[in-house]
Design a protein around this motif. Structure first.
Motif, PDB file in Angstrom:
ATOM      1  N   PRO A 126     -65.045 118.089 -80.835  1.00  0.00           N
ATOM      2  CA  PRO A 126     -64.120 117.778 -79.736  1.00  0.00           C
ATOM      3  C   PRO A 126     -64.623 118.268 -78.384  1.00  0.00           C
ATOM      4  CG  PRO A 126     -63.260 119.579 -81.064  1.00  0.00           C
ATOM      5  CD  PRO A 126     -64.492 119.077 -81.768  1.00  0.00           C
ATOM      6  N   HIS A 181     -71.040 113.377 -70.471  1.00  0.00           N
ATOM      7  CA  HIS A 181     -70.207 112.418 -69.734  1.00  0.00           C
ATOM      8  C   HIS A 181     -70.992 111.798 -68.585  1.00  0.00           C
ATOM      9  CE1 HIS A 181     -66.027 113.978 -71.167  1.00  0.00           C
ATOM     10  NE2 HIS A 181     -66.875 113.779 -72.149  1.00  0.00           N
ATOM     11  N   GLU A 231     -66.536 116.187 -86.464  1.00  0.00           N
ATOM     12  CA  GLU A 231     -66.669 115.643 -85.114  1.00  0.00           C
ATOM     13  C   GLU A 231     -66.464 116.795 -84.141  1.00  0.00           C
ATOM     14  OE1 GLU A 231     -64.025 112.325 -84.623  1.00  0.00           O
ATOM     15  OE2 GLU A 231     -64.856 111.269 -86.360  1.00  0.00           O
ATOM     16  N   THR A 247     -67.690 114.963 -76.327  1.00  0.00           N
ATOM     17  CA  THR A 247     -67.076 113.646 -76.501  1.00  0.00           C
ATOM     18  C   THR A 247     -67.904 112.565 -75.813  1.00  0.00           C
ATOM     19  OG1 THR A 247     -65.661 113.962 -74.560  1.00  0.00           O
ATOM     20  CG2 THR A 247     -64.779 114.658 -76.692  1.00  0.00           C
ATOM     21  N   PHE A 271     -64.000 108.374 -75.467  1.00  0.00           N
ATOM     22  CA  PHE A 271     -63.979 109.835 -75.612  1.00  0.00           C
ATOM     23  C   PHE A 271     -63.878 110.300 -77.068  1.00  0.00           C
ATOM     24  CE2 PHE A 271     -62.620 108.807 -71.341  1.00  0.00           C
ATOM     25  CZ  PHE A 271     -63.420 109.651 -70.573  1.00  0.00           C
ATOM     26  N   GLN A 272     -64.420 109.515 -77.965  1.00  0.00           N
ATOM     27  CA  GLN A 272     -64.488 109.930 -79.371  1.00  0.00           C
ATOM     28  C   GLN A 272     -65.384 111.170 -79.472  1.00  0.00           C
ATOM     29  OE1 GLN A 272     -65.356 106.643 -81.946  1.00  0.00           O
ATOM     30  NE2 GLN A 272     -66.057 107.950 -83.629  1.00  0.00           N
ATOM     31  N   PRO A 273     -64.979 112.161 -80.264  1.00  0.00           N
ATOM     32  CA  PRO A 273     -65.835 113.340 -80.455  1.00  0.00           C
ATOM     33  C   PRO A 273     -67.110 112.946 -81.205  1.00  0.00           C
ATOM     34  CG  PRO A 273     -63.579 113.737 -81.231  1.00  0.00           C
ATOM     35  CD  PRO A 273     -63.702 112.264 -80.991  1.00  0.00           C
TER      36      PRO A 273
END
Lengths: 419, 419
Positions: free
Chosen positions: B349, B182, B347, B352, B358-360
């Protein structure tokens, strides 16, 4: 050339100078001093606050709570009731931080013993301050836990950081901000990267300058657990930057935006320290568990000095991680940033946005462009509780400030320069 | 149901198990040990290296340089010539790091006294190692400055960090990786945020656990000046994760990708520790001032365990700041990530991508999908010099690995399971 054309040229030229001063600013955190040490006219009965001027009777709950806490901490009152009485008595002078060349987060309450970050904008020989504030207090808390936290900030943390800064000879804040912008911070409500960068830059000096190992470990742990820590330092750097662009005749650049929970106010370079105000906005965003929108105070704090200086929500396209806090989509974040190019006079090559292929961020709000486009500066911000005593952040969101202060400022601007 | 259909179901089910093990992995840095302490069959004449197996006569210049440096450091040779003679004599056993459940950055050279990060994947009771490597050495340096740097790593840095880790009881690496994703890190070639997060998490314990203040300050300064520091720790966490997904019968998930500068090799869960190799790719990207493309070695290092575990170039859409290092545009970064969803089974979680709302992230490379789509895993990587002795990174870029190892692996897979 027409008179209006000539005036326009003069304004453009002044704005170019203002922009140049913003871009060449180089804020460095050089020292910590208490408000009593730093401000020449600080006195026992002076309480500094965020935003444009406001009297006790109009203050929102969180600000009242912070004032109560500060008066208790300073020993000016022994009980909450005493503190309220004193605050309402007329014996306390309330004054905006901006008047003294400084800023304070949220309610922004600063009293004599509050430590201040002293930030020097070296190329322009300007110094600004930002309060070394304690979260619980400035969110309106005044209980024992709050006062203990303030005591730690003032008597343990601040002196140790002061020693480390002396050892280091200062910390360049512009460089940290530039790097943090490449790390998903927008630095109004997300300073996670900047905090980590600041912590790792100062840690070696802290170890070398502070003898008490337990204090060093405590401070390093505090930084590790407080991702938002850097925000106030960044605000101080933005204030030091905007001070360099203040008081330029004919410049229509906004040098201050600030809110006191009731009013949103702006100042404009060519109009000195005159405030132009409008009603503070309701914050649009999610609240934390246990709170609802109806608990939230209106927009408050000096923190939108970040947007004034071209970071914060202005560079949100580069900080999508903040959307979890303030709500919205990546597309909206991109739109916010895109719109800010329409109301600013330049781009900052020092503050680039990787997500936009390293496009320089928009900077220098021109009140003429705000009125022409109908676009007001976008702000992202934290929510305080509307009641005194809560002492914590209850949510965050986006703010659309009122248009009126910009309209009033433009009217005053033309009265001054085209009159 | 057809035989092929049944086999397909079995593979899908095994891949689901592999994916679940990847997603539930929880790597924690628990200790530092030397290779001599950690590896049961470590001996004086064993040199561990990156990528699939390779003999001295085929080793690229940078790897030879690192071997020379390591033999000098270990006191196995007194001169460069001696070291080369010994390396070529047949008395030295060269072995891939992956065979011992570990990884090494760049040339990945590890000898008896090299410290290792020990990373425990607690839910699966698996431990992996990553070399606590010294940059100058693993980029092929062997001069006095290199050996002094190795000495500091091995005798000052590693013991202090070991003490801090003991004091802390371990550092959760998955959480740091999730947070750094992030913060614009992809953690193969950009670990700036992860390094800062790691530094601020460990700093308090370092202060408390290490008596020598000067050593503490030195280490904190090293972290502050080495943004890439975290990369090897992250690689170890990825290895610990992929070890949990290894050796699952019928699983077609890639558990290892690694390069030795000559060959690129993969391993597949259902095929154990068999290597499938092809020619290592030329790296496509910018070189640093003073170097040109013709100086660059082919793709090298165990570092693409990051892509194998679903970070690195796989999540480049969330790490546009790295484009300054490896070249390319934000659009290309998004395309890289988008393509990786086509060759993976799931994907993540926990990992992300804010820039994608915030797509995995994509995770779990399926060799069947690689062959079906013709898309090979994308990798971003650092460049070493093709000559021994240079001892520094000379550039970075993108890599398109060869298709052959995936084709060979799929053939072997069907020979094994559909034979």
């Amino acid at each position: 050339m027409t008179v209006i054309g000539e005036l326009g040229e003069k304004i453009d030229e002044s704005n170019r100078i203002a922009l140049e001063r913003i871009l060449n600013s180089d804020p460095v955190l050089v020292d910590i001093q208490t408000a009593g040490e730093w401000l020449p006219d600080m006195h026992d009965h002076l309480v500094l606050h965020a935003g444009p001027p406001i009297s006790w009777d109009r203050m929102p709950g969180s600000t009242r709570g912070a004032v109560i806490g500060a008066l208790l901490y300073e020993g000016m009152a022994r009980t909450t009731k005493d503190a309220e009485r004193l605050a309402a008595s007329g014996e306390i002078e309330f004054r905006p931080n901006h008047r003294g060349g400084g800023v304070g987060g949220m309610t922004g309450i600063i009293t004599r013993s509050t430590p201040l970050y002293i930030i020097e904008n070296r190329p322009y020989n300007v110094r600004a301050y930002a309060g070394v504030l304690t979260d619980r207090l400035i969110f309106g808390g005044y209980d024992r836990q709050t006062l203990d936290a303030v005591r730690w900030t003032n008597t343990v943390f601040a002196p140790a950081l002061k020693a480390a800064l002396k050892h280091l000879g200062g910390v360049n804040i512009k460089r940290i901000q530039a790097e943090a912008l490449h790390m998903n911070d927008e630095m109004h409500n997300r300073s996670n990267a900047a905090t980590a960068l600041f912590s790792k830059a100062v840690a070696p000096a802290l170890v070398e300058a502070v003898g008490d190992r337990q204090v060093v470990a405590e401070i390093l742990r505090f930084w590790n657990q407080t991702p938002s820590y850097f925000t106030f330092i960044g605000m101080g750097a933005c204030k030091a930057t905007m001070l360099a662009a203040a008081d330029i005749p004919y410049s229509s650049i906004v040098t201050v935006m600030a809110r006191n929970g009731v009013e949103f106010g702006v100042q404009v370079s060519g109009l000195g320290d005159r405030w132009f105000t409008g009603e503070a906005a309701v914050i649009d965003g999610p609240t934390f568990p246990g709170y609802s929108r109806s608990d939230a105070e209106r927009d408050i704090g000096d923190s939108c000095i970040t947007e004034t200086a071209g970071i914060g929500a202005f560079v949100m396209a580069g900080a999508p991680a903040i959307l979890r806090l303030v709500g919205g989509t990546v597309e909206e974040a991109h739109r916010h940033t895109a719109e800010m190019y329409e109301i600013t006079v330049g781009e900052n090559p020092h503050f680039t946005i990787p997500a936009l292929d390293f496009q320089p961020g928009p900077v220098g709000i021109d009140i003429r462009k705000v009125i022409e486009t109908g676009i007001v500066p976008v702000i992202d911000t934290a929510m305080t509780h509307r009641s005194a005593g809560v002492g914590e952040m209850i949510g965050a969101g986006m703010v659309t400030p009122p248009m009126k202060p910009f309209q009033d400022a433009l009217r005053a601007f033309f009265e001054t320069y085209a009159g």
